[in-house]
Design an enzyme around this catalytic site. Structure first.
Site, PDB file in Angstrom:
ATOM      1  N   ILE A 150      38.249  33.588  54.594  1.00 29.61           N
ATOM      2  CA  ILE A 150      37.715  32.490  53.803  1.00 29.61           C
ATOM      3  C   ILE A 150      38.681  32.341  52.648  1.00 29.61           C
ATOM      4  O   ILE A 150      38.776  33.207  51.787  1.00 29.61           O
ATOM      5  CB  ILE A 150      36.272  32.768  53.349  1.00 29.61           C
ATOM      6  CG1 ILE A 150      35.358  32.864  54.580  1.00 29.61           C
ATOM      7  CG2 ILE A 150      35.792  31.675  52.401  1.00 29.61           C
ATOM      8  CD1 ILE A 150      33.922  33.214  54.264  1.00 29.61           C
ATOM      9  N   TYR A 172      28.987  38.598  50.983  1.00 32.28           N
ATOM     10  CA  TYR A 172      30.235  38.391  50.236  1.00 32.28           C
ATOM     11  C   TYR A 172      30.338  39.434  49.132  1.00 32.28           C
ATOM     12  O   TYR A 172      29.518  39.464  48.219  1.00 32.28           O
ATOM     13  CB  TYR A 172      30.238  36.969  49.665  1.00 32.28           C
ATOM     14  CG  TYR A 172      31.437  36.583  48.828  1.00 32.28           C
ATOM     15  CD1 TYR A 172      32.621  37.318  48.830  1.00 32.28           C
ATOM     16  CD2 TYR A 172      31.393  35.436  48.043  1.00 32.28           C
ATOM     17  CE1 TYR A 172      33.710  36.935  48.066  1.00 32.28           C
ATOM     18  CE2 TYR A 172      32.469  35.040  47.275  1.00 32.28           C
ATOM     19  CZ  TYR A 172      33.623  35.799  47.288  1.00 32.28           C
ATOM     20  OH  TYR A 172      34.695  35.418  46.519  1.00 32.28           O
ATOM     21  N   LYS A 222      32.463  39.083  53.983  1.00 30.89           N
ATOM     22  CA  LYS A 222      33.651  38.560  53.305  1.00 30.89           C
ATOM     23  C   LYS A 222      34.125  39.616  52.313  1.00 30.89           C
ATOM     24  O   LYS A 222      33.435  39.928  51.339  1.00 30.89           O
ATOM     25  CB  LYS A 222      33.343  37.251  52.586  1.00 30.89           C
ATOM     26  CG  LYS A 222      34.560  36.678  51.848  1.00 30.89           C
ATOM     27  CD  LYS A 222      34.211  35.395  51.098  1.00 30.89           C
ATOM     28  CE  LYS A 222      35.410  34.895  50.296  1.00 30.89           C
ATOM     29  NZ  LYS A 222      35.087  33.695  49.484  1.00 30.89           N
TER      30      LYS A 222
END
Length: 308
Positions: free
Chosen positions: A209, A138, A166
């Site tokens: 997400i 992420y 992400k």
């Protein structure tokens, strides 16, 4: 564990807190929220990430939330947030979440101590070597103070347990480069910024997400589903319809606005843990107006034919 291919919509879940001095976790509402999102058609759930206020939770609370979400849903994967700026702590959280039954892990890059790129590689590789569970790197430099460069992302993509990235850097050139250079890997790039989900899908991303999916899961799924089906005219229409919500949910630090939106919609309390505070009055009316407009529109008739 449920099979997962990291395509589609994964709400970054809020953690509901009771209105007591400790802001204890409201597990009943948490389970109900997980079931609501599953029924709305999302492709998985992401508890105890940044939106879930993981920074204010104990390790035991992390695991309890993950277990509660897993127990609440029937057949959607659960991706547990297990990142830390301490590699040993992230490793411990990741192992505990995997042992609890999480289908995958989401690991924010180390924040505040700002490691160099080799330090990022070592951090993620250490966890991926030790925990046999699909993992998502992420990148959100606005929160961490350090960007994960494309070369680093590409190197990490070669690890068998690092399966996705992400992307919340705000840099489309960088995100596009990572997608381009990992096309031959079993590796997926997911949007971590609702306003950039459609552009990321257009250059080869496969999902998101999402914060806004907590409030508008059906519309978010419709937008992503249309884009993945290459129906960009419909995807653009939904993107623009959701645009005011995307912006309003970030007028203050996430998850302050989205928890207020959840309260307005009747999905859960807006309580946050200190040092976060409730949404200021100056933004509350705008949020109500945005939600009212979305509530007035008939999603079922307009998007029912979209195949996801």
């Amino acid at each position: 564990m449920t099979a997962i291919d990291f395509h589609g919509v994964y709400p970054a879940m809020c953690t509901p807190f009771n209105d007591d001095e400790d802001r204890s976790i409201d597990f009943e509402t948490l389970r109900a929220d997980a079931q609501r999102l599953e029924a709305a058609g999302v492709d998985g759930l992401v508890p105890v990430g940044s939106t879930g206020e993981s920074a204010t939770m104990t390790h035991d609370e992390h695991v309890e939330v993950v277990e509660a979400v897993i127990d609440a849903v029937d057949d959607v994967p659960v991706i547990a947030g297990t990142g830390s700026n301490n590699t040993r702590e992230a490793l411990s959280l990741s192992q505990r979440a995997a042992d609890a039954g999480a289908d995958a892990l989401l690991l924010i890059s180390p924040y505040y101590n700002k490691p160099e790129q080799q330090g990022l590689i070592d951090h993620y590789t250490t966890i991926a070597d030790e925990v046999d569970c699909p993992q998502i790197v992420y990148n959100v430099p606005s929160r961490t103070g350090r960007n994960i460069e494309p070369d680093t992302a590409v190197e990490l993509a070669s690890h068998e347990n690092i399966r996705a990235f992400k992307a919340a850097s705000g840099d489309m050139n960088q995100i596009s480069e990572i997608i381009e250079r990992t096309r031959d890997e079993e590796f997926t790039v997911l949007s971590g910024d609702d306003g950039m989900t459609l552009p990321i899908l257009a250059v080869g991303g496969h999902g998101c997400i999402s914060v806004s999916a907590n409030v508008e899961p059906e519309r978010t799924c419709a937008m992503v589903g249309a884009a993945l089906a290459e129906d960009y005219e419909r995807a653009r229409a939904i993107h623009h319809e959701l645009g005011p919500l995307f912006r309003t949910l970030f007028v203050e630090t996430n998850p302050i606005p989205v928890k207020e939106a959840m309260r307005i919609r009747g999905y859960g309390p807006a309580n946050v843990r200190s040092p976060l505070t409730r949404l200021s009055e100056e933004h509350l009316d705008d949020l109500r107006d945005v939600l009212a407009v979305l509530e007035d529109e008939d999603l079922e008739d307009e998007y029912a034919e979209i195949e996801r």
